[in-house]
Design a protein around this motif. Structure first.
Motif, PDB file in Angstrom:
ATOM      1  N   MET A  61       0.822  -1.185   0.000  1.00 21.21           N
ATOM      2  CA  MET A  61       0.000   0.000   0.000  1.00 21.21           C
ATOM      3  C   MET A  61       0.869   1.253   0.000  1.00 21.21           C
ATOM      4  O   MET A  61       1.036   1.899   1.011  1.00 21.21           O
ATOM      5  N   THR A  62       1.468   1.557  -1.077  1.00 16.84           N
ATOM      6  CA  THR A  62       2.336   2.729  -1.120  1.00 16.84           C
ATOM      7  C   THR A  62       1.785   3.753  -2.094  1.00 16.84           C
ATOM      8  O   THR A  62       0.919   3.468  -2.902  1.00 16.84           O
ATOM      9  N   VAL A  63       2.305   4.935  -1.983  1.00 15.45           N
ATOM     10  CA  VAL A  63       1.976   6.000  -2.909  1.00 15.45           C
ATOM     11  C   VAL A  63       2.808   5.794  -4.165  1.00 15.45           C
ATOM     12  O   VAL A  63       3.985   5.451  -4.073  1.00 15.45           O
ATOM     13  N   PRO A  64       2.229   5.987  -5.352  1.00 15.00           N
ATOM     14  CA  PRO A  64       3.032   5.839  -6.574  1.00 15.00           C
ATOM     15  C   PRO A  64       4.266   6.726  -6.542  1.00 15.00           C
ATOM     16  O   PRO A  64       4.253   7.818  -5.974  1.00 15.00           O
ATOM     17  N   LYS A  65       5.346   6.230  -7.129  1.00  9.03           N
ATOM     18  CA  LYS A  65       6.623   6.966  -7.133  1.00  9.03           C
ATOM     19  C   LYS A  65       6.457   8.391  -7.642  1.00  9.03           C
ATOM     20  O   LYS A  65       7.056   9.313  -7.118  1.00  9.03           O
ATOM     21  N   PHE A 110       5.598   3.002   7.646  1.00  8.75           N
ATOM     22  CA  PHE A 110       4.630   2.815   8.720  1.00  8.75           C
ATOM     23  C   PHE A 110       3.269   2.425   8.147  1.00  8.75           C
ATOM     24  O   PHE A 110       2.606   1.524   8.660  1.00  8.75           O
ATOM     25  N   ALA A 111       2.841   3.101   7.089  1.00  5.86           N
ATOM     26  CA  ALA A 111       1.560   2.767   6.455  1.00  5.86           C
ATOM     27  C   ALA A 111       1.584   1.333   5.936  1.00  5.86           C
ATOM     28  O   ALA A 111       0.597   0.601   6.075  1.00  5.86           O
ATOM     29  N   ASP A 112       2.708   0.918   5.357  1.00 10.08           N
ATOM     30  CA  ASP A 112       2.849  -0.468   4.890  1.00 10.08           C
ATOM     31  C   ASP A 112       2.725  -1.452   6.046  1.00 10.08           C
ATOM     32  O   ASP A 112       2.086  -2.495   5.914  1.00 10.08           O
ATOM     33  N   LEU A 113       3.337  -1.117   7.192  1.00 11.19           N
ATOM     34  CA  LEU A 113       3.227  -1.982   8.368  1.00 11.19           C
ATOM     35  C   LEU A 113       1.775  -2.131   8.816  1.00 11.19           C
ATOM     36  O   LEU A 113       1.373  -3.177   9.312  1.00 11.19           O
ATOM     37  N   ARG A 114       0.999  -1.081   8.639  1.00 16.69           N
ATOM     38  CA  ARG A 114      -0.416  -1.086   9.016  1.00 16.69           C
ATOM     39  C   ARG A 114      -1.303  -1.628   7.898  1.00 16.69           C
ATOM     40  O   ARG A 114      -2.502  -1.752   8.073  1.00 16.69           O
ATOM     41  N   ARG A 172      -2.172  -0.144   5.189  1.00 15.52           N
ATOM     42  CA  ARG A 172      -3.132   0.910   4.836  1.00 15.52           C
ATOM     43  C   ARG A 172      -2.483   1.881   3.871  1.00 15.52           C
ATOM     44  O   ARG A 172      -1.298   2.182   3.995  1.00 15.52           O
ATOM     45  N   PRO A 173      -3.257   2.387   2.931  1.00 21.09           N
ATOM     46  CA  PRO A 173      -2.721   3.445   2.069  1.00 21.09           C
ATOM     47  C   PRO A 173      -2.370   4.674   2.917  1.00 21.09           C
ATOM     48  O   PRO A 173      -3.109   5.023   3.843  1.00 21.09           O
ATOM     49  N   VAL A 174      -1.275   5.282   2.618  1.00 19.53           N
ATOM     50  CA  VAL A 174      -0.804   6.414   3.420  1.00 19.53           C
ATOM     51  C   VAL A 174      -1.842   7.535   3.464  1.00 19.53           C
ATOM     52  O   VAL A 174      -2.001   8.199   4.486  1.00 19.53           O
ATOM     53  N   LEU A 175      -2.560   7.724   2.378  1.00 25.36           N
ATOM     54  CA  LEU A 175      -3.545   8.803   2.347  1.00 25.36           C
ATOM     55  C   LEU A 175      -4.799   8.484   3.161  1.00 25.36           C
ATOM     56  O   LEU A 175      -5.628   9.355   3.390  1.00 25.36           O
ATOM     57  N   ASP A 176      -4.928   7.233   3.615  1.00 20.79           N
ATOM     58  CA  ASP A 176      -6.056   6.840   4.456  1.00 20.79           C
ATOM     59  C   ASP A 176      -5.723   6.862   5.945  1.00 20.79           C
ATOM     60  O   ASP A 176      -6.580   6.553   6.771  1.00 20.79           O
ATOM     61  N   LEU A 177      -4.492   7.207   6.293  1.00 22.49           N
ATOM     62  CA  LEU A 177      -4.127   7.281   7.703  1.00 22.49           C
ATOM     63  C   LEU A 177      -4.916   8.402   8.370  1.00 22.49           C
ATOM     64  O   LEU A 177      -5.121   9.469   7.793  1.00 22.49           O
TER      65      LEU A 177
END
Length: 82
Positions: A1-5, A39-43, A45-50
């Motif tokens: 769940m990462t943000v595109p490069k 951290f978002a990957d560990l959860r 979850r997409p970073v923008l959904d934190l």
């Protein structure tokens, strides 16, 4: 769940062009952003959904990993800019 490069690159370009930050500051922002993405990957979850509570846990996570208060504060500045 990462943000595109290209999203990460666009954010860093925005900081460089629009905000006029230095090369060293860009390196720090990139590092801080990658910490948040990890951290978002560990959860899983997409970073923008934190949400707010996720970010509080993120700050706690950074402290547990040994980052000092000033370093955590700088990461928070990056997160707010993002």
């Amino acid at each position: 769940m990462t943000v595109p490069k290209n999203f990460e690159a666009s954010f860093l370009q925005y900081l460089s062009v629009e905000k006029g930050v230095s090369a060293n500051t860009l390196v720090a922002y990139r590092s801080d952003l990658r910490k948040l993405l990890h951290f978002a990957d560990l959860r899983d979850r997409p970073v923008l959904d934190l949400e707010r509570l996720d970010l509080i846990e993120f700050m706690s996570h950074l402290r547990q990993r040994g980052l000092g208060a000033r370093s955590v504060a700088r990461v928070l500045v990056t997160v707010r800019s993002f």
